[in-house]
Motif scaffolding. Structure first.
Motif, mmCIF file in Angstrom:
data_model
loop_
_atom_site.group_PDB
_atom_site.id
_atom_site.type_symbol
_atom_site.label_atom_id
_atom_site.label_comp_id
_atom_site.label_asym_id
_atom_site.label_seq_id
_atom_site.Cartn_x
_atom_site.Cartn_y
_atom_site.Cartn_z
ATOM 1 N N ALA A 103 -12.031 4.599 6.932
ATOM 2 C CA ALA A 103 -12.822 4.067 5.814
ATOM 3 C C ALA A 103 -11.916 3.449 4.757
ATOM 4 O O ALA A 103 -12.226 2.380 4.199
ATOM 5 N N LEU A 104 -10.791 4.098 4.476
ATOM 6 C CA LEU A 104 -9.839 3.545 3.516
ATOM 7 C C LEU A 104 -9.243 2.240 4.031
ATOM 8 O O LEU A 104 -9.038 1.292 3.266
ATOM 9 N N ALA A 105 -8.972 2.179 5.332
ATOM 10 C CA ALA A 105 -8.423 0.951 5.915
ATOM 11 C C ALA A 105 -9.384 -0.217 5.734
ATOM 12 O O ALA A 105 -8.964 -1.350 5.450
ATOM 13 N N VAL A 106 -10.677 0.046 5.870
ATOM 14 C CA VAL A 106 -11.686 -1.006 5.661
ATOM 15 C C VAL A 106 -11.626 -1.505 4.224
ATOM 16 O O VAL A 106 -11.641 -2.720 3.964
ATOM 17 N N LYS A 107 -11.549 -0.592 3.267
ATOM 18 C CA LYS A 107 -11.475 -0.976 1.854
ATOM 19 C C LYS A 107 -10.204 -1.777 1.569
ATOM 20 O O LYS A 107 -10.227 -2.760 0.813
ATOM 21 N N ILE A 108 -9.100 -1.338 2.160
ATOM 22 C CA ILE A 108 -7.831 -2.046 1.949
ATOM 23 C C ILE A 108 -7.905 -3.459 2.510
ATOM 24 O O ILE A 108 -7.485 -4.432 1.869
ATOM 25 N N LYS A 109 -8.461 -3.601 3.699
ATOM 26 C CA LYS A 109 -8.580 -4.919 4.317
ATOM 27 C C LYS A 109 -9.453 -5.844 3.464
ATOM 28 O O LYS A 109 -9.144 -7.036 3.297
ATOM 29 N N GLU A 110 -10.533 -5.310 2.938
ATOM 30 C CA GLU A 110 -11.402 -6.107 2.069
ATOM 31 C C GLU A 110 -10.643 -6.557 0.823
ATOM 32 O O GLU A 110 -10.766 -7.709 0.388
ATOM 33 N N VAL A 150 0.084 -3.552 -6.122
ATOM 34 C CA VAL A 150 0.110 -2.240 -5.474
ATOM 35 C C VAL A 150 -1.298 -1.700 -5.268
ATOM 36 O O VAL A 150 -2.128 -1.734 -6.177
ATOM 37 N N ILE A 151 -1.552 -1.203 -4.063
ATOM 38 C CA ILE A 151 -2.768 -0.464 -3.752
ATOM 39 C C ILE A 151 -2.346 0.972 -3.498
ATOM 40 O O ILE A 151 -1.650 1.261 -2.516
ATOM 41 N N GLY A 152 -2.729 1.874 -4.400
ATOM 42 C CA GLY A 152 -2.361 3.271 -4.261
ATOM 43 C C GLY A 152 -3.481 4.081 -3.645
ATOM 44 O O GLY A 152 -4.657 3.830 -3.911
ATOM 45 N N LEU A 153 -3.112 5.057 -2.830
ATOM 46 C CA LEU A 153 -4.097 5.951 -2.211
ATOM 47 C C LEU A 153 -3.846 7.377 -2.678
ATOM 48 O O LEU A 153 -2.707 7.864 -2.658
ATOM 49 N N LEU A 206 0.311 12.002 11.664
ATOM 50 C CA LEU A 206 -0.833 11.331 12.289
ATOM 51 C C LEU A 206 -1.605 10.435 11.323
ATOM 52 O O LEU A 206 -2.103 9.374 11.725
ATOM 53 N N ALA A 207 -1.703 10.828 10.053
ATOM 54 C CA ALA A 207 -2.418 9.993 9.076
ATOM 55 C C ALA A 207 -1.753 8.629 8.945
ATOM 56 O O ALA A 207 -2.413 7.586 8.958
ATOM 57 N N GLY A 208 -0.437 8.625 8.823
ATOM 58 C CA GLY A 208 0.295 7.360 8.726
ATOM 59 C C GLY A 208 0.260 6.571 10.019
ATOM 60 O O GLY A 208 0.217 5.335 10.006
ATOM 61 N N PHE A 209 0.282 7.277 11.132
ATOM 62 C CA PHE A 209 0.204 6.625 12.441
ATOM 63 C C PHE A 209 -1.104 5.859 12.566
ATOM 64 O O PHE A 209 -1.136 4.688 12.954
ATOM 65 N N LEU A 210 -2.218 6.524 12.209
ATOM 66 C CA LEU A 210 -3.536 5.898 12.309
ATOM 67 C C LEU A 210 -3.696 4.770 11.293
ATOM 68 O O LEU A 210 -4.224 3.695 11.622
ATOM 69 N N LEU A 211 -3.254 4.981 10.066
ATOM 70 C CA LEU A 211 -3.395 3.940 9.041
ATOM 71 C C LEU A 211 -2.579 2.709 9.412
ATOM 72 O O LEU A 211 -3.035 1.577 9.225
ATOM 73 N N THR A 212 -1.395 2.915 9.952
ATOM 74 C CA THR A 212 -0.569 1.784 10.385
ATOM 75 C C THR A 212 -1.271 1.002 11.486
ATOM 76 O O THR A 212 -1.262 -0.236 11.494
ATOM 77 N N HIS A 213 -1.869 1.721 12.428
ATOM 78 C CA HIS A 213 -2.628 1.068 13.503
ATOM 79 C C HIS A 213 -3.737 0.198 12.932
ATOM 80 O O HIS A 213 -3.926 -0.952 13.350
ATOM 81 N N GLU A 214 -4.475 0.738 11.974
ATOM 82 C CA GLU A 214 -5.610 0.015 11.405
ATOM 83 C C GLU A 214 -5.162 -1.225 10.624
ATOM 84 O O GLU A 214 -5.887 -2.231 10.575
ATOM 85 N N LEU A 215 -3.984 -1.164 10.015
ATOM 86 C CA LEU A 215 -3.510 -2.275 9.181
ATOM 87 C C LEU A 215 -2.479 -3.157 9.886
ATOM 88 O O LEU A 215 -1.957 -4.097 9.280
ATOM 89 N N VAL A 259 0.856 -1.188 0.000
ATOM 90 C CA VAL A 259 0.000 0.000 0.000
ATOM 91 C C VAL A 259 0.893 1.239 0.000
ATOM 92 O O VAL A 259 1.841 1.327 0.790
ATOM 93 N N VAL A 260 0.587 2.188 -0.889
ATOM 94 C CA VAL A 260 1.379 3.412 -0.996
ATOM 95 C C VAL A 260 0.435 4.611 -0.875
ATOM 96 O O VAL A 260 -0.503 4.753 -1.665
ATOM 97 N N THR A 261 0.670 5.484 0.099
ATOM 98 C CA THR A 261 -0.127 6.699 0.227
ATOM 99 C C THR A 261 0.545 7.829 -0.550
ATOM 100 O O THR A 261 1.747 7.792 -0.816
ATOM 101 N N GLY A 262 -0.241 8.842 -0.919
ATOM 102 C CA GLY A 262 0.312 9.925 -1.729
ATOM 103 C C GLY A 262 0.826 9.389 -3.049
ATOM 104 O O GLY A 262 1.891 9.792 -3.532
ATOM 105 N N ALA A 263 0.037 8.485 -3.660
ATOM 106 C CA ALA A 263 0.521 7.703 -4.803
ATOM 107 C C ALA A 263 0.208 8.316 -6.157
ATOM 108 O O ALA A 263 0.558 7.727 -7.180
ATOM 109 N N THR A 264 -0.436 9.469 -6.208
ATOM 110 C CA THR A 264 -0.874 10.004 -7.502
ATOM 111 C C THR A 264 0.161 10.892 -8.178
ATOM 112 O O THR A 264 -0.009 11.250 -9.346
#
Length: 287
Positions: A69-76, A28-31, A116-125, A5-10
């Motif tokens: 919400a993105l973490a839920v989609k990634i997990k799915e 790759v899952i880009g965000l 904080l965004a990466g901190f929270l996303l890491t927690h979720e994943l 998963v890569v954030t800031g991927a655009t």
């Protein structure tokens, strides 16, 4: 096939990291922040790597609700394609600001998105990453010229854009240190990348004024984003997790002396409070 998963991927570094990983055979899952940018980046990557397995999701990572919400989609997606396993998470999304701006929660933009965004996303994943996963933060060599501004981490009383940016990059390194401290025993490895001076638009988005002017001049001396993308590909592609906490194009480098257990623990506790979460210890992760 390894999923990343890569954030800031655009655009910028994130886009080139996606391209490098796709060429190496990763899924790759880009965000990206907007649907339009996500569609454009996905289309361009498919043109660059026709056989690549790329999926994009979009959302505003400054908003905790959208991170979740993105973490839920990634997990799915991981359940459908990878048996729930995530090989690596690249926390790359970032911003620069010229003036004091806050999220709806009242958090300064650079701290909110760059850390904080990466901190929270890491927690979720985290459950998907344990037992062999890697977390890579886009930090900066500027973290070595900074101390945590603990008395006012948001720089609310006297906003100094460059100092707030440097602090967010120090946070990236401290977060990587803290993850290793807590979860290396469960096979997780975290790194901070110093990409060097790179020709991207980070200093031109929602800035203007002095920051925009300085960045427009400074980025001319930077390298193409494909150059630092090699660092991420190396850290993620190595069969055995590389040693070292901080990496640049030459390999592992020494991090700031501020990067240690005391500051990492203090930042972890503060970030958990700001995000309204609690990272589990080894015992809870194994149960």
């Amino acid at each position: 096939m390894k999923t990343v998963v890569v954030t800031g991927a655009t655009s910028g570094i994130g886009f080139e990291v996606c391209a490098a990983l796709l060429k190496s055979g990763c899924r790759v899952i880009g965000l990206g922040r907007s649907a339009e940018n996500a569609r454009a980046a996905e289309e361009k990557l498919r043109g660059c790597v026709p056989a690549g397995d790329i999926t994009f999701f979009h959302g505003d990572l400054m908003l905790p609700s959208e991170v979740r919400a993105l973490a839920v989609k990634i997990k799915e997606e991981l359940e459908k394609t990878s048996g729930g396993r995530l090989h690596a998470l690249v926390n790359n999304a970032g911003c620069v600001r010229n003036w004091y701006m806050t999220t709806p929660e009242g958090y300064e933009h650079q701290l909110a998105l760059n850390h904080l965004a990466g901190f929270l996303l890491t927690h979720e994943l985290l459950p998907n990453l344990l037992e062999g996963g890697r977390v890579v933060m886009t930090s900066s060599g500027s973290h070595r010229m900074m101390r945590m501004h603990w008395q006012d981490v948001m720089y609310e009383r006297r906003y100094r854009p460059l100092m707030a940016y440097k602090q967010s990059k120090l946070c990236n390194m401290l977060f990587a240190y803290g993850l290793n401290d807590r979860y290396a025993g469960l096979g997780l490895r975290a790194y901070g990348v110093d990409p060097g001076l790179v020709r991207t638009e980070i200093g031109s988005k929602n800035t203007g004024g002095l920051v925009g002017f300085v960045w427009a001049r400074r980025k001319k001396h930077g390298v193409d984003p494909s150059v630092p993308a090699e660092i991420y590909a190396r850290l993620i592609g190595a069969e055995t997790a590389p040693d070292g906490l901080c990496h640049d194009i030459r390999g592992p480098r020494a991090a700031s002396r501020q990067v240690g257990r005391r500051n990492a623990e203090r930042l972890f506790e503060l970030s958990e409070k700001l995000c309204g979460i609690k990272f589990g210890g080894i015992e809870s992760c194994m149960s």
